[in-house]
Design an enzyme around this catalytic site. Structure first.
Site, short mmCIF file in Angstrom:
data_model
loop_
_atom_site.label_atom_id
_atom_site.label_comp_id
_atom_site.label_asym_id
_atom_site.label_seq_id
_atom_site.Cartn_x
_atom_site.Cartn_y
_atom_site.Cartn_z
CB CYS A 1 5.17 -3.76 -1.43
SG CYS A 1 5.67 -2.48 -2.57
CG HIS B 1 2.38 -6.12 -4.43
ND1 HIS B 1 1.75 -5.52 -3.36
CD2 HIS B 1 3.16 -5.18 -4.98
CE1 HIS B 1 2.14 -4.27 -3.27
NE2 HIS B 1 3.00 -4.03 -4.24
N GLY C 1 0.86 -1.17 0.00
CA GLY C 1 0.00 0.00 0.00
C GLY C 1 0.90 1.21 0.00
CD GLU C 2 2.81 5.83 0.08
OE1 GLU C 2 2.93 5.47 -1.10
OE2 GLU C 2 3.79 6.17 0.78
CB SER C 3 5.43 2.69 3.84
OG SER C 3 6.13 3.67 3.11
CD GLU D 1 -0.03 -8.32 -1.82
OE1 GLU D 1 0.94 -9.08 -1.70
OE2 GLU D 1 0.08 -7.07 -1.88
NE ARG E 1 8.21 5.56 0.87
CZ ARG E 1 7.72 6.77 0.60
NH1 ARG E 1 8.40 7.85 0.89
NH2 ARG E 1 6.54 6.89 0.04
CB ILE F 1 3.22 -1.96 -7.62
CG1 ILE F 1 2.61 -3.13 -8.41
CG2 ILE F 1 2.48 -0.65 -7.92
CD1 ILE F 1 1.23 -3.53 -7.95
NE ARG F 2 5.43 5.43 -6.74
CZ ARG F 2 6.42 6.19 -7.17
NH1 ARG F 2 6.83 6.12 -8.43
NH2 ARG F 2 7.01 7.03 -6.36
#
Ligand code: GLN
Length: 200
Positions: free
Chosen positions: A80, A179, A48-50, A181, A109, A138-139
């Protein structure tokens, strides 16, 4: 008895991890409170977004309880953004970006740069039998430095990021840059469940 695996449910790929864990036959619980945290045998920290997850963990008063639980040996698996949150040190984070820590690694990151911001590759992962895993990045972050107790589980084997560490474990904590998942391959989730089952 089958363990209950929590998924930190503040932001990110929560439903996808719950789905993968159910596919390997364990009970799951979404974790947003200290009580929920204390009722699980292991915890997945999703992609997600840390920065957002860390901020929400502060608002939900989970930051310190999570740090303490990890220190006390709660098995954790971070993918991630989850990997960033479990790192003791973060490069290219926001100013004072907090992490829960637990793993003696330095993570960068958004490390893969623009041309390979998001990419997919096949990875051999130590401890996982059978064909390589299809890994979706993903990023994504990578692991730039590891402490003496960290075991490298996978490195990128092609392209500009060749040789970079993208999966590792230390004691009860396991992380990956990609990922698992988002694919139907549940072998990393299974590996984590084995880790949880082996924890007294
Ligand atoms: N770039 C994100 C971060 O810094 C991680 C991306 C992801 O989890 N897909 O948290």
């Amino acid at each position: 008895m089958s363990p209950v695996i929590g998924v930190l449910a503040l932001q990110g790929d929560v439903a996808e991890h719950v789905h993968a864990l159910r596919a390997v036959g364990v009970s799951t619980k979404e974790v947003r409170t200290v009580d929920e945290l204390q009722s699980v045998d292991g915890l997945v920290l999703p992609g997600g977004e840390s920065t957002t997850i860390a901020r929400l963990a502060g608002i939900f008063e989970l930051l310190e309880p999570l740090r303490a639980a990890i220190k006390d040996g709660l098995p954790c698996f971070g993918s991630c953004a989850g990997m960033i949150l479990l790192a003791d040190r973060v490069l290219d984070g926001e100013v004072d970006q907090p992490t829960f820590g637990g793993m003696d690694i330095t993570v960068r990151r958004n490390a893969f740069g623009r041309q390979v911001d998001s990419f997919e590759t096949e990875l051999e992962i130590s401890g996982i039998a059978g064909p390589p895993m299809h890994a979706v990045f993903i990023r994504a972050p990578w692991i730039e430095e590891i402490g003496p107790e960290v075991e490298v589980l996978a490195r990128v084997t092609e392209g500009p990021a060749e040789g970079r560490i993208v999966a590792a474990s230390q004691g009860n904590v396991m992380v990956c840059s990609f990922h698992p998942e988002l694919t139907s391959d549940t072998r990393l989730h299974e590996l984590f469940v084995q880790k949880v089952k082996g924890t007294p």
